[in-house]
Design a protein around this motif. Structure first.
Motif, mmCIF file in Angstrom:
data_model
loop_
_atom_site.group_PDB
_atom_site.id
_atom_site.type_symbol
_atom_site.label_atom_id
_atom_site.label_comp_id
_atom_site.label_asym_id
_atom_site.label_seq_id
_atom_site.Cartn_x
_atom_site.Cartn_y
_atom_site.Cartn_z
ATOM 1 N N TYR A 144 4.303 -7.664 -10.217
ATOM 2 C CA TYR A 144 5.138 -6.598 -9.652
ATOM 3 C C TYR A 144 4.996 -5.363 -10.540
ATOM 4 O O TYR A 144 5.316 -5.385 -11.721
ATOM 5 C CB TYR A 144 6.595 -7.051 -9.611
ATOM 6 N N LYS A 145 4.529 -4.268 -9.964
ATOM 7 C CA LYS A 145 4.319 -3.053 -10.749
ATOM 8 C C LYS A 145 4.453 -1.833 -9.861
ATOM 9 O O LYS A 145 4.311 -1.905 -8.634
ATOM 10 C CB LYS A 145 2.935 -3.064 -11.399
ATOM 11 N N VAL A 146 4.741 -0.694 -10.497
ATOM 12 C CA VAL A 146 4.759 0.598 -9.799
ATOM 13 C C VAL A 146 3.970 1.596 -10.646
ATOM 14 O O VAL A 146 3.860 1.441 -11.866
ATOM 15 C CB VAL A 146 6.193 1.122 -9.565
ATOM 16 N N THR A 147 3.421 2.606 -9.999
ATOM 17 C CA THR A 147 2.637 3.634 -10.686
ATOM 18 C C THR A 147 3.310 4.984 -10.514
ATOM 19 O O THR A 147 3.722 5.346 -9.403
ATOM 20 C CB THR A 147 1.207 3.691 -10.111
ATOM 21 N N VAL A 148 3.445 5.726 -11.623
ATOM 22 C CA VAL A 148 4.057 7.054 -11.604
ATOM 23 C C VAL A 148 3.026 8.062 -12.103
ATOM 24 O O VAL A 148 2.482 7.903 -13.199
ATOM 25 C CB VAL A 148 5.326 7.106 -12.477
ATOM 26 N N LYS A 217 9.001 -0.758 -3.841
ATOM 27 C CA LYS A 217 8.363 -2.054 -3.619
ATOM 28 C C LYS A 217 7.183 -2.203 -4.572
ATOM 29 O O LYS A 217 6.717 -1.217 -5.161
ATOM 30 C CB LYS A 217 7.893 -2.176 -2.169
ATOM 31 N N GLN A 218 6.715 -3.448 -4.724
ATOM 32 C CA GLN A 218 5.587 -3.674 -5.605
ATOM 33 C C GLN A 218 4.377 -2.869 -5.144
ATOM 34 O O GLN A 218 4.108 -2.749 -3.953
ATOM 35 C CB GLN A 218 5.244 -5.167 -5.720
ATOM 36 N N ASN A 219 3.687 -2.301 -6.137
ATOM 37 C CA ASN A 219 2.478 -1.492 -5.937
ATOM 38 C C ASN A 219 2.752 -0.102 -5.356
ATOM 39 O O ASN A 219 1.800 0.601 -4.990
ATOM 40 C CB ASN A 219 1.459 -2.224 -5.052
ATOM 41 N N ASP A 220 4.006 0.332 -5.266
ATOM 42 C CA ASP A 220 4.289 1.702 -4.844
ATOM 43 C C ASP A 220 3.717 2.696 -5.848
ATOM 44 O O ASP A 220 3.677 2.437 -7.051
ATOM 45 C CB ASP A 220 5.801 1.935 -4.727
ATOM 46 N N VAL A 221 3.279 3.853 -5.329
ATOM 47 C CA VAL A 221 2.789 4.938 -6.175
ATOM 48 C C VAL A 221 3.718 6.134 -5.990
ATOM 49 O O VAL A 221 3.991 6.555 -4.861
ATOM 50 C CB VAL A 221 1.350 5.339 -5.807
ATOM 51 N N VAL A 222 4.215 6.668 -7.099
ATOM 52 C CA VAL A 222 5.108 7.832 -7.087
ATOM 53 C C VAL A 222 4.364 9.008 -7.690
ATOM 54 O O VAL A 222 3.858 8.917 -8.819
ATOM 55 C CB VAL A 222 6.403 7.550 -7.878
ATOM 56 N N TYR A 223 4.289 10.112 -6.945
ATOM 57 C CA TYR A 223 3.589 11.305 -7.445
ATOM 58 C C TYR A 223 4.548 12.482 -7.492
ATOM 59 O O TYR A 223 5.213 12.806 -6.497
ATOM 60 C CB TYR A 223 2.398 11.647 -6.547
ATOM 61 N N VAL A 224 4.622 13.128 -8.665
ATOM 62 C CA VAL A 224 5.475 14.294 -8.858
ATOM 63 C C VAL A 224 4.607 15.544 -8.818
ATOM 64 O O VAL A 224 3.748 15.758 -9.681
ATOM 65 C CB VAL A 224 6.235 14.214 -10.196
ATOM 66 N N GLU A 225 4.843 16.362 -7.823
ATOM 67 C CA GLU A 225 4.035 17.568 -7.618
ATOM 68 C C GLU A 225 4.456 18.671 -8.598
ATOM 69 O O GLU A 225 5.640 18.823 -8.893
ATOM 70 C CB GLU A 225 4.231 18.040 -6.176
#
Length: 259
Positions: A144-148, A217-225
């Motif tokens: 379980y991981k997320v990417t920021v 959720k697992q594998n979500d990617v969050v991008y800050v513009e």
């Protein structure tokens, strides 16, 4: 001559204000007007659903350990390359395949994709009931991981131990947004049932707390513009402080020549 000097003076002041301008409060503060938000609180509950490529640790136990043994994967020994380090046993894992299935000892293929962890454990207990009296099943998602990414202090991929994390918590793991991060346009990229979806979240508006994207959720990617200030400074270049100093000097010279 005096009119030209004033013109250049006004131009220099305008450029200086543009380069050193600060973002407004409404562009920075999170959860604005949250005191006027629903005082009853949010009723959203969240539990991740299993999906392809999930790695599962599943342990079956019973009153008689020998009865449960055939339903557990044997631990494998991982050899460490360091001469002084000892080999360590590691439990084998179950991979959820593209069809949402795992290959389980004795029983065979079992479809768990689309189920929550508690639903999957209930299903396994029902199947194991044909072989074991009162079985116990323990299951965890190991990858379980997320990417920021983008305008945060520490962009990267973060493993989540609890299998439950909110969007603000993920941003906090990454050190929060920089002053250049756009608070009202956070992009969340999510894969659902084989399709990639994108959603924009406004952190300045507390309404997002009641949406399905408050929990990641697992594998979500969050991008800050990046905001306009960062974009403009990138166009101008890294020597913006030199430019500001030069403009300040120009203002001083113009002021002296008009006396």
């Amino acid at each position: 001559m005096e009119g030209i000097s004033r013109f250049f003076c006004f131009m220099a002041i305008g450029a200086l204000l543009f380069l050193s301008s600060c973002a407004q409060k409404k562009d920075i503060v999170y959860y604005q007007n949250i005191d006027q938000f629903s005082r009853e609180g949010s009723s959203i509950t969240f539990e991740p659903k299993l999906q392809p490529d999930d790695l599962l640790m599943i342990i079956v136990s019973a009153e008689n350990p020998e009865v449960a043994a055939p339903f557990n994967l044997y631990a494998v020994t991982i050899q460490n390359t360091a001469e002084t380090a000892a080999s360590q046993p590691r439990l084998q894992t179950y991979l959820v395949d593209s069809n949402g299935e795992i290959s389980f000892p004795v029983i065979g293929n079992i479809k768990l994709g689309g189920l929550t962890r508690s639903e999957a454990m209930t299903k396994l207990k029902g199947l194991l009931g044909n072989y074991i009296k009162n079985p116990t099943v323990n299951m965890r998602i190991l990858n379980y991981k997320v990417t920021v990414q983008g305008e945060v202090v520490r962009p990267g991929t973060y493993p989540i131990q609890s299998e439950r994390i909110t969007l603000p918590e993920a941003l906090s793991l990454a050190g929060d947004l920089t002053v250049y991060g756009k608070r009202n346009n956070i992009l969340v990229i999510r894969e659902m049932e084989g399709k990639v979806t994108t959603t924009r979240i406004d952190l300045t508006n507390p309404d997002f707390i009641n949406t399905q994207f408050y929990y990641l959720k697992q594998n979500d990617v969050v991008y800050v513009e990046p905001n306009k200030t960062k974009v403009n400074s990138s166009v101008i270049g890294p020597n913006i402080t030199v430019a500001i100093s030069a403009i300040s000097l120009l203002i001083t010279i113009v002021a002296l020549t008009t006396r």
